[in-house]
Design a protein around this motif. Structure first.
Motif, mmCIF file in Angstrom:
data_model
loop_
_atom_site.group_PDB
_atom_site.id
_atom_site.type_symbol
_atom_site.label_atom_id
_atom_site.label_comp_id
_atom_site.label_asym_id
_atom_site.label_seq_id
_atom_site.Cartn_x
_atom_site.Cartn_y
_atom_site.Cartn_z
ATOM 1 N N GLN A 34 0.826 -1.200 0.000
ATOM 2 C CA GLN A 34 0.000 0.000 0.000
ATOM 3 C C GLN A 34 0.866 1.259 0.000
ATOM 4 O O GLN A 34 0.485 2.286 -0.573
ATOM 5 N N ALA A 70 -10.537 -5.890 -0.984
ATOM 6 C CA ALA A 70 -9.691 -7.005 -1.389
ATOM 7 C C ALA A 70 -8.251 -6.820 -0.931
ATOM 8 O O ALA A 70 -7.540 -7.800 -0.656
ATOM 9 N N MET A 71 -7.775 -5.582 -0.861
ATOM 10 C CA MET A 71 -6.415 -5.311 -0.392
ATOM 11 C C MET A 71 -6.198 -5.870 1.009
ATOM 12 O O MET A 71 -5.084 -6.256 1.371
ATOM 13 N N TYR A 72 -7.269 -5.923 1.790
ATOM 14 C CA TYR A 72 -7.198 -6.347 3.187
ATOM 15 C C TYR A 72 -7.706 -7.774 3.386
ATOM 16 O O TYR A 72 -7.821 -8.232 4.519
ATOM 17 N N GLY A 73 -8.039 -8.452 2.281
ATOM 18 C CA GLY A 73 -8.525 -9.828 2.385
ATOM 19 C C GLY A 73 -9.936 -9.935 2.915
ATOM 20 O O GLY A 73 -10.356 -11.006 3.381
ATOM 21 N N LYS A 93 -2.135 -6.502 -7.947
ATOM 22 C CA LYS A 93 -2.550 -6.550 -6.557
ATOM 23 C C LYS A 93 -1.859 -5.418 -5.803
ATOM 24 O O LYS A 93 -0.650 -5.232 -5.925
ATOM 25 N N VAL A 132 -1.453 -4.656 -1.899
ATOM 26 C CA VAL A 132 -1.650 -5.460 -0.697
ATOM 27 C C VAL A 132 -1.486 -4.601 0.553
ATOM 28 O O VAL A 132 -0.470 -3.896 0.712
ATOM 29 N N THR A 139 -1.440 -8.139 5.411
ATOM 30 C CA THR A 139 -2.154 -9.092 4.555
ATOM 31 C C THR A 139 -1.151 -9.735 3.598
ATOM 32 O O THR A 139 -0.337 -9.037 2.989
ATOM 33 N N THR A 170 -5.360 -11.903 -0.429
ATOM 34 C CA THR A 170 -6.192 -10.869 -1.023
ATOM 35 C C THR A 170 -7.412 -11.497 -1.694
ATOM 36 O O THR A 170 -7.399 -12.674 -2.056
ATOM 37 N N THR A 171 -8.440 -10.692 -1.856
ATOM 38 C CA THR A 171 -9.728 -11.216 -2.344
ATOM 39 C C THR A 171 -10.224 -10.388 -3.528
ATOM 40 O O THR A 171 -11.370 -9.948 -3.562
ATOM 41 N N PHE A 172 -9.352 -10.189 -4.515
ATOM 42 C CA PHE A 172 -9.696 -9.312 -5.630
ATOM 43 C C PHE A 172 -10.725 -9.918 -6.584
ATOM 44 O O PHE A 172 -11.375 -9.186 -7.319
ATOM 45 N N SER A 202 -6.007 -14.895 -6.189
ATOM 46 C CA SER A 202 -6.888 -13.882 -5.597
ATOM 47 C C SER A 202 -8.359 -14.203 -5.841
ATOM 48 O O SER A 202 -9.231 -13.464 -5.415
#
Length: 545
Positions: free
Chosen positions: A203, A244-247, A334, A336, A340, A345-347, A465
């Motif tokens: 980040q 998503a950056m934080y999962g 990504k 991140v 995390t 991640t959950t993109f 992701s």
């Protein structure tokens, strides 16, 4: 122009690249088998004599996605193989309104395709309008059982029965969402090696990229650089990308219970980060109001370094201005958050249960022939017929692999809509499975067979992701209930607070607004809604077992 000015340092080109998606089987060819026999009897359980009667059976099929006549070459091949001709029905207005009218009047088609995520599916099941498919699949659906596998288990209704087959099912492996950054900017700012390898950015690295872009580039015509922009027409995707950056996922899960995502400690950190970008002039001042057209114009102007939300039209503008220089485009990455891991991640939220539900109604006088028809289309052979066309005309089998003819690939490039309508390839998207056939070629020829540099790069940069949202399906309050109204009010409170927090004048104000939001949702019975989430989620997991 800004674009001309910054090109002195970096070939200013902004390309928003959008991977085409399809936000969703026996491996004989779609034509005659290699020994000249008609494979339909093995794949679909249908004889060469048109269902044993020598006559074509016409079935009405309500498809919310298309109303085209079932008469193109692929349609004709389907009828030849199955003995079934389809009369497609589709409303000119709201499909769900038409579905409700049909259910109320009892004037049902033979087959119905509905939005699987809508409550209309449960309405049809509860009203007894759909035929249970379990016995039919057991007797006449070997390819359905093989292709769908555990999806059948996960699609059962609360009584344990299957009332529909999923469409666009299976977890799509392609990246769905990302933070997109121009490759030429990354190279100019010293991040070229990481970018080309598809590495993630922290980040703080992302903030550094945006800050240096803001400070380095100015516009002689008075328009300032926009380090990061977004498309407000797709605000849920914008929020999802930052989450998503934080999962983060759809809900905050703790000790076996589900809560609104705003209770996740990472949520406040996410909003603080966004607010910091905004206050420092790194996030577009109009991030929350940019409509599609405005976003596209900004994306194609050369003023933007990174985007949340993708635009194929923005790409087009950049290509028209700058040619096909692949560095002068947006690539998917990504970003991140601290604490995390990249693989957390959950993109790319995807549901393995797909987009649509296709069922046989109780008005259908030919359920056996219909399930045989479904079985053929769900088979690997049927999938290649639907999505690739006819062997020897649209594609060939070479060394055990499906190979599209050049004119087939070109047809999609020249005029997608006209080509699908004329040939029938990818026109009838029924019982579609995401992924790849037994020979390793993708079922979705048009979007996955040939990849450009950006989508190829994304397979590396966005690996690990993708995650399955299916466990969270159908766990909200029933439509029309007081609880559903409360849930909507809570979501409205959260949406309003989110925008206000990002626009806040200080981090202290962000925290104050966040705390006020939590108090307000609690006052509107958030805990009661969360209890419904938890109970329905628990029952769903038990059913899947």
């Amino acid at each position: 122009m800004f674009q001309r000015k910054i090109s002195i340092l970096l070939t200013c080109i902004l390309t928003l690249s959008c991977l085409a998606a399809g936000c969703g089987n026996s491996s004989q060819s779609a034509g005659q088998s290699s020994d000249g026999e008609n494979p339909a009897s093995s794949a679909a359980g249908v004889s060469d004599e048109k269902n044993g009667s020598g006559e074509i059976i016409t079935l009405t099929f309500f498809d919310k996605n298309t109303g085209d006549t079932f008469d193109n070459p692929v349609a004709q091949a389907i009828t030849e193989k199955t003995g079934i001709k389809i009369e497609v029905q589709q409303p000119t207005g709201n499909p769900e309104e038409k579905l409700n009218l049909m259910l109320a009047s009892g004037d049902l088609p033979d087959i119905v395709l509905m939005d699987r995520r809508s409550d209309i599916v449960n309405k049809y099941i509860a009203a007894g309008a759909l035929v249970p498919l379990n016995d039919l699949i057991d007797q006449y659906g070997p390819d359905i059982r093989e292709m769908y596998g555990d999806i059948l288990n996960k699609s059962r209704y609360e009584d344990g029965k299957n009332y529909y087959l999923n469409n666009w099912y299976g977890l799509d492996p392609d990246p769905d969402r990302a933070i997109c950054i121009r490759m030429d900017v990354l190279k100019e700012l010293g991040y070229g090696d990481k970018a080309e390898k598809g590495d993630f950015f922290t980040q703080e690295e992302f903030r550094d990229i945006l800050t240096r872009f803001r400070d380095t580039y100015s516009d002689g015509d008075g328009q300032s650089a926009i380090p990061l922009s977004s498309n407000a027409d797709y605000m849920p995707a914008v929020i999802s990308t930052f989450k998503a950056m934080y999962g983060m996922k759809n809900y905050y899960e703790k000790d076996g219970k589900l809560y609104f995502d705003v209770r996740d400690p990472a949520y406040l950190e996410m909003v603080k980060y966004m607010n910091g970008l905004y206050r420092d002039g790194l996030l577009d001042k109009e991030w929350a109001v940019n409509k599609e057209q405005i976003f596209t114009q900004k994306a194609g102007s050369g003023r933007v370094a990174a985007t949340i939300g993708l635009s194929t039209d923005g790409n087009k503008l950049l290509r028209e201005e700058n040619g096909e220089d692949t560095d002068a485009q947006f690539y998917m990455f990504k970003v991140v958050a601290d604490g995390t891991a990249p693989d957390e991640t959950t993109f790319s939220p995807r549901s393995s249960l797909g987009w649509d539900a296709i069922g046989i109604t109780v008005k259908n006088e030919h359920p056996v022939e219909t399930i045989q028809f479904m079985n053929f289309l769900a088979s690997e052979e049927g999938q290649y017929l639907l999505m690739w066309g006819i062997e020897g005309k649209d594609w060939d089998m070479e060394n055990g692999k499906h190979v599209p003819r050049p004119e087939t690939l070109q047809g999609f490039k020249d005029d997608w809509n006209a080509f699908t309508k004329e040939t029938g390839i990818r026109k009838w998207t029924w019982f579609i499975k995401n992924g790849y056939g037994s020979d390793g070629t993708p079922y979705d020829l048009a979007t996955k067979y040939e990849r450009d540099a950006i989508s190829t790069h994304a397979l590396t940069s966005m690996a690990d992701s993708t995650w399955d949202t299916a466990p969270y399906d159908y766990i909200g309050p029933a439509a029309g209930t007081p609880e559903a109204l409360s849930e909507q009010k809570i979501k409205d409170i959260i949406d309003t607070a989110f925008t206000n927090m990002v626009y806040a004048e200080s981090e202290e104000k962000v925290v104050s607004l966040y705390e006020g939001m939590i108090q307000e949702i609690d006052a509107n019975q958030a805990s009661a809604i969360e209890a419904i989430y938890t109970e329905k989620y628990r029952k769903q997991m038990e059913l899947w077992k």
